[in-house]
Design an enzyme around this catalytic site. Sequence first.
Site, PDB file in Angstrom:
ATOM      1  N   SER A 173       0.855  -1.185   0.000  1.00 34.98           N
ATOM      2  CA  SER A 173       0.000   0.000   0.000  1.00 34.98           C
ATOM      3  C   SER A 173       0.885   1.227   0.000  1.00 34.98           C
ATOM      4  O   SER A 173       2.022   1.190   0.507  1.00 34.98           O
ATOM      5  CB  SER A 173      -0.898   0.008   1.252  1.00 34.98           C
ATOM      6  OG  SER A 173      -1.518   1.267   1.422  1.00 34.98           O
ATOM      7  N   TYR A 186      -1.367  -0.585  10.372  1.00 35.05           N
ATOM      8  CA  TYR A 186      -1.521  -0.965   8.968  1.00 35.05           C
ATOM      9  C   TYR A 186      -0.373  -0.395   8.137  1.00 35.05           C
ATOM     10  O   TYR A 186       0.251  -1.101   7.327  1.00 35.05           O
ATOM     11  CB  TYR A 186      -2.856  -0.459   8.426  1.00 35.05           C
ATOM     12  CG  TYR A 186      -3.089  -0.816   6.975  1.00 35.05           C
ATOM     13  CD1 TYR A 186      -3.488  -2.100   6.611  1.00 35.05           C
ATOM     14  CD2 TYR A 186      -2.900   0.130   5.968  1.00 35.05           C
ATOM     15  CE1 TYR A 186      -3.683  -2.430   5.280  1.00 35.05           C
ATOM     16  CE2 TYR A 186      -3.097  -0.194   4.639  1.00 35.05           C
ATOM     17  CZ  TYR A 186      -3.489  -1.469   4.297  1.00 35.05           C
ATOM     18  OH  TYR A 186      -3.688  -1.804   2.978  1.00 35.05           O
TER      19      TYR A 186
END
Length: 277
Positions: A173, A186
């Site tokens: 990501s 995350y």
Amino acid sequence: MTGRVYDRGPTASSPRRRSGSTLVVYGAMDLKDRVALVAGGTGTLGIAIARALAKEGAHVAITYLERRDAARETCAAVEALGRKAWSVALDQTDAGAIPPTIEAVVRQFGRLDALVNNAAWNISIPFPDLEALDATVWDRLFSTNLRGPYLLCRAAAPHLKTSGSGRIVNIASVAGLNPGGSSIAYATSKAGLIHLTRCLAVALAPVVSVNCVAPGLMEGTRMTSRLRPELADGARQRAVLKRAASVEDVADQVVAFCRTDSVTGQVLNIDGGVFFH
């Protein structure tokens, strides 16, 4: 594996070089009748990746956590393209379940040529809210998003080496490249996955290449639906293209990394022009 000839291209006339006592034959990999495992094959991106690989001729296995009906849909999409498909349930936070899963895929198809680490978990916790980001949340994120992919790579590595042209593509990501995203845990798990990609590229060379795609906001995915609205809207506005990343573009880049024979240890962000990495 001393003396083994690894055919990494479509023809025997491809360029060759010797690595120690191993002859490696180079050339863009033809995915026809290769076998790819997509970990996390039931979400919007997982389905798109499975379809993109199948369109190039690969047979596809997927893992899923609980969504058996969605797994059937992914398999049906692959089979509609004339390729073989198979699904297996896997909780990749369970370290002991990972090696048997890899072995089951190899028994089912007889080989394994590519691994795509797409399975992940997230939860939206504002960065300043350290109290909400407790050890339980942290451990679940890291065991799913970082330890799980590593253990899948570890279990798959012998089979990818045997294929002679193994490929690993990790789905990270842009949160792993920039301090942002749904939570600190995350973001740092994806940063770890990006560096794991580089480390495994060194560890598994020259037979297996390892690369990483780092998407930004993607419309229609479960992860996007879990983001706070202001985060999603902000990402759209910051993109120079004024739109979110395309799921199909991400899937196509996975295919490109599976085909290429001269790229390893790289990360490509796909975010509509938010970060220029």
